[in-house]
Design an enzyme around this catalytic site. Structure first.
Site, PDB file in Angstrom:
ATOM      1  N   HIS A   1     -14.649   0.658  -0.665  1.00 11.99           N
ATOM      2  CA  HIS A   1     -13.514  -0.189  -0.269  1.00 11.99           C
ATOM      3  C   HIS A   1     -12.395   0.625   0.381  1.00 11.99           C
ATOM      4  O   HIS A   1     -11.246   0.165   0.465  1.00 11.99           O
ATOM      5  CB  HIS A   1     -12.987  -0.975  -1.474  1.00 11.99           C
ATOM      6  CG  HIS A   1     -13.956  -2.002  -1.963  1.00 11.99           C
ATOM      7  ND1 HIS A   1     -13.861  -2.586  -3.210  1.00 11.99           N
ATOM      8  CD2 HIS A   1     -15.036  -2.558  -1.374  1.00 11.99           C
ATOM      9  CE1 HIS A   1     -14.853  -3.457  -3.362  1.00 11.99           C
ATOM     10  NE2 HIS A   1     -15.582  -3.454  -2.280  1.00 11.99           N
TER      11      HIS A   1
ATOM     12  N   ARG B   1       1.615   1.886  -3.598  1.00 15.57           N
ATOM     13  CA  ARG B   1       0.467   2.412  -4.350  1.00 15.57           C
ATOM     14  C   ARG B   1       0.187   3.862  -3.958  1.00 15.57           C
ATOM     15  O   ARG B   1      -0.188   4.673  -4.810  1.00 15.57           O
ATOM     16  CB  ARG B   1      -0.763   1.526  -4.122  1.00 15.57           C
ATOM     17  CG  ARG B   1      -0.639   0.160  -4.805  1.00 15.57           C
ATOM     18  CD  ARG B   1      -1.726  -0.796  -4.396  1.00 15.57           C
ATOM     19  NE  ARG B   1      -3.044  -0.380  -4.858  1.00 15.57           N
ATOM     20  CZ  ARG B   1      -4.168  -1.012  -4.464  1.00 15.57           C
ATOM     21  NH1 ARG B   1      -4.085  -2.039  -3.619  1.00 15.57           N
ATOM     22  NH2 ARG B   1      -5.349  -0.607  -4.909  1.00 15.57           N
TER      23      ARG B   1
ATOM     24  N   CYS C   1      -0.093   6.786  16.158  1.00 18.79           N
ATOM     25  CA  CYS C   1      -1.470   7.208  15.846  1.00 18.79           C
ATOM     26  C   CYS C   1      -1.691   8.602  16.415  1.00 18.79           C
ATOM     27  O   CYS C   1      -1.437   8.831  17.605  1.00 18.79           O
ATOM     28  CB  CYS C   1      -2.470   6.248  16.467  1.00 18.79           C
ATOM     29  SG  CYS C   1      -4.151   6.887  16.517  1.00 18.79           S
TER      30      CYS C   1
ATOM     31  N   TYR D   1       0.819  -1.220   0.000  1.00 20.27           N
ATOM     32  CA  TYR D   1       0.000   0.000   0.000  1.00 20.27           C
ATOM     33  C   TYR D   1       0.854   1.272   0.000  1.00 20.27           C
ATOM     34  O   TYR D   1       0.471   2.272  -0.600  1.00 20.27           O
ATOM     35  CB  TYR D   1      -1.001  -0.041   1.171  1.00 20.27           C
ATOM     36  CG  TYR D   1      -2.094  -1.059   0.912  1.00 20.27           C
ATOM     37  CD1 TYR D   1      -2.043  -2.331   1.477  1.00 20.27           C
ATOM     38  CD2 TYR D   1      -3.125  -0.776   0.025  1.00 20.27           C
ATOM     39  CE1 TYR D   1      -3.014  -3.281   1.180  1.00 20.27           C
ATOM     40  CE2 TYR D   1      -4.101  -1.716  -0.279  1.00 20.27           C
ATOM     41  CZ  TYR D   1      -4.037  -2.975   0.308  1.00 20.27           C
ATOM     42  OH  TYR D   1      -4.989  -3.911  -0.004  1.00 20.27           O
TER      43      TYR D   1
ATOM     44  N   ASN E   1     -17.310  -0.548 -20.469  1.00 20.11           N
ATOM     45  CA  ASN E   1     -16.138  -1.329 -20.067  1.00 20.11           C
ATOM     46  C   ASN E   1     -15.287  -1.647 -21.289  1.00 20.11           C
ATOM     47  O   ASN E   1     -15.819  -1.766 -22.394  1.00 20.11           O
ATOM     48  CB  ASN E   1     -16.621  -2.635 -19.411  1.00 20.11           C
ATOM     49  CG  ASN E   1     -15.703  -3.064 -18.281  1.00 20.11           C
ATOM     50  OD1 ASN E   1     -15.400  -2.276 -17.391  1.00 20.11           O
ATOM     51  ND2 ASN E   1     -15.234  -4.286 -18.341  1.00 20.11           N
ATOM     52  N   LEU E   2     -13.969  -1.807 -21.064  1.00 21.03           N
ATOM     53  CA  LEU E   2     -13.064  -2.066 -22.196  1.00 21.03           C
ATOM     54  C   LEU E   2     -13.461  -3.356 -22.897  1.00 21.03           C
ATOM     55  O   LEU E   2     -13.491  -3.441 -24.111  1.00 21.03           O
ATOM     56  CB  LEU E   2     -11.615  -2.173 -21.700  1.00 21.03           C
ATOM     57  CG  LEU E   2     -10.510  -2.146 -22.766  1.00 21.03           C
ATOM     58  CD1 LEU E   2     -10.556  -0.834 -23.543  1.00 21.03           C
ATOM     59  CD2 LEU E   2      -9.136  -2.337 -22.116  1.00 21.03           C
TER      60      LEU E   2
ATOM     61  N   CYS F   1      -6.766   3.349  12.788  1.00 18.29           N
ATOM     62  CA  CYS F   1      -6.027   2.832  13.946  1.00 18.29           C
ATOM     63  C   CYS F   1      -6.725   1.603  14.519  1.00 18.29           C
ATOM     64  O   CYS F   1      -7.926   1.657  14.823  1.00 18.29           O
ATOM     65  CB  CYS F   1      -5.907   3.898  15.032  1.00 18.29           C
ATOM     66  SG  CYS F   1      -5.061   3.295  16.517  1.00 18.29           S
TER      67      CYS F   1
ATOM     68  N   ASP G   1      -8.103   5.085  -4.893  1.00 16.21           N
ATOM     69  CA  ASP G   1      -7.406   6.308  -5.310  1.00 16.21           C
ATOM     70  C   ASP G   1      -8.328   7.523  -5.146  1.00 16.21           C
ATOM     71  O   ASP G   1      -9.530   7.362  -4.939  1.00 16.21           O
ATOM     72  CB  ASP G   1      -6.938   6.186  -6.776  1.00 16.21           C
ATOM     73  CG  ASP G   1      -8.084   6.114  -7.779  1.00 16.21           C
ATOM     74  OD1 ASP G   1      -8.154   5.165  -8.586  1.00 16.21           O
ATOM     75  OD2 ASP G   1      -8.958   7.029  -7.747  1.00 16.21           O
TER      76      ASP G   1
END
Ligand code: BV8
Ligand code: ZN
Length: 233
Positions: free
Chosen positions: A107, A57, A134, A54, A199-200, A115, A92
């Site tokens: 999501h 990303r 935190c 992560y 959609n592709l 935390c 994103d």
């Protein structure tokens, strides 16, 4: 007369911005097995590997920008206002950077930390791998604020309320492989909404849509938005 529209987006809408999708040839799941990076079990077993997945990303996200599909949806919000809701499976922030305000991240988000001790959620654009404290309770128990497999997606009640009162449900750049998101087209159809897939290539749920158009989102979405704008003049 303004129509009530729910748009579901997946990794395909961010592909033309340079972000990898999950299942395509060079997709995210090619390099990493889902069970090693996107489950709570993986995080407890090997947090360093999950954080690296992560953190990488989150860093990549800084280097990309919204594309014509994100920008077109932001324009559509100008026309439809509260009658449009964008539900994204993407972690994103390209919808928001394009100007969309009415966005639900079912999501989770890369630019947020959760935390495990105090359940606090904090805007975060740095690495988590080095165990920062935190801001809420000081413990080094921050995790990516994303929904892993086996975890409950966010805002399902809000999403289901929007689906049952929708006139039009549009899925953009998603393979229809992950639930409960892949089940939304059935929920919308049961509520009497028209359904459209952009959609592709064909997805696992293309057969469930009234209309399914194939091509890159950067071309199909601006065309579809222009049609809606023409209709609502
Ligand atoms: C849950 C965050 C309990 C992390 C993600 C029912 C049946 C079977 C299984 C299940 C079921 N119900 C639940 C499950 C289990 C599981 C699941 O669905 N498993 C699958 C694999 C079978 N679901 C869960 O665990 C969910 N939680 O169920 O909790 C519950 C039960 C009942 C009701 C409520 C809750 C949680 C799932 C969320 C996991 N986290 N992401 C992260 O991002 O790292 S999922 C992640 O993968 C994404 O968020 C997204 O959801 C999914 C990837 O799918 P897509 O976005 O569609 O991307 P993909 O690469 O697959 O496809 C891209 C598409 O774009 C392709 O079709 C391609 O053709 C197209 N494309 C490519 N380029 C372009 C393009 N299109 C247009 N233009 C282009 N340029
Ligand atoms: Zn805390």
């Amino acid at each position: 007369m303004l129509v009530k529209v729910v748009v579901l987006t997946g990794a395909g809408i961010s592909a033309e911005s340079g972000l990898a999708t999950f299942r395509d040839a060079d997709g995210l799941w090619q390099g990493h097995h889902v069970d090693n990076v996107a489950t709570p079990e993986a995080f407890h077993r090997d947090p360093a590997t999950v954080h690296r997945f992560y953190d990488d990303r989150r860093r990549e996200l800084r280097a990309v920008a919204p594309n014509a599909a994100h920008l077109a949806l932001a324009r559509l919000e100008q026309v439809l206002g509260d009658e449009l809701l964008v539900v994204t499976q993407n972690v994103d922030d390209l919808h928001e950077r394009a100007g969309s305000r009415r966005v639900v991240h079912m999501h989770g988000e890369l630019l947020s930390a959760l935390c495990d001790s105090c359940q606090g959620r904090f805007a975060w654009d740095d690495d988590l791998g080095d165990g920062p404290a935190c801001p809420g309770c000081g413990n080094d128990t921050l995790r990516p604020d994303v929904v892993w497999f086996g975890e409950m997606p966010y805002d399902l009640d809000l999403i289901e309320r929007a689906l049952v009162r929708s006139d039009l449900f549009v899925a953009i750049g998603t393979s229809g492989a992950v639930y409960p998101a892949a089940g939304f087209v059935r929920m919308a159809t049961r509520a009497g909404a028209k359904t459209l897939e952009l959609n592709l290539d064909s997805s696992e749920t293309s057969h469930l849509f009234d209309d399914a158009r194939q091509g890159p989102a950067g071309k199909l979405v601006p065309e579809w938005v222009a049609d809606v704008q023409a209709l609502s003049r």
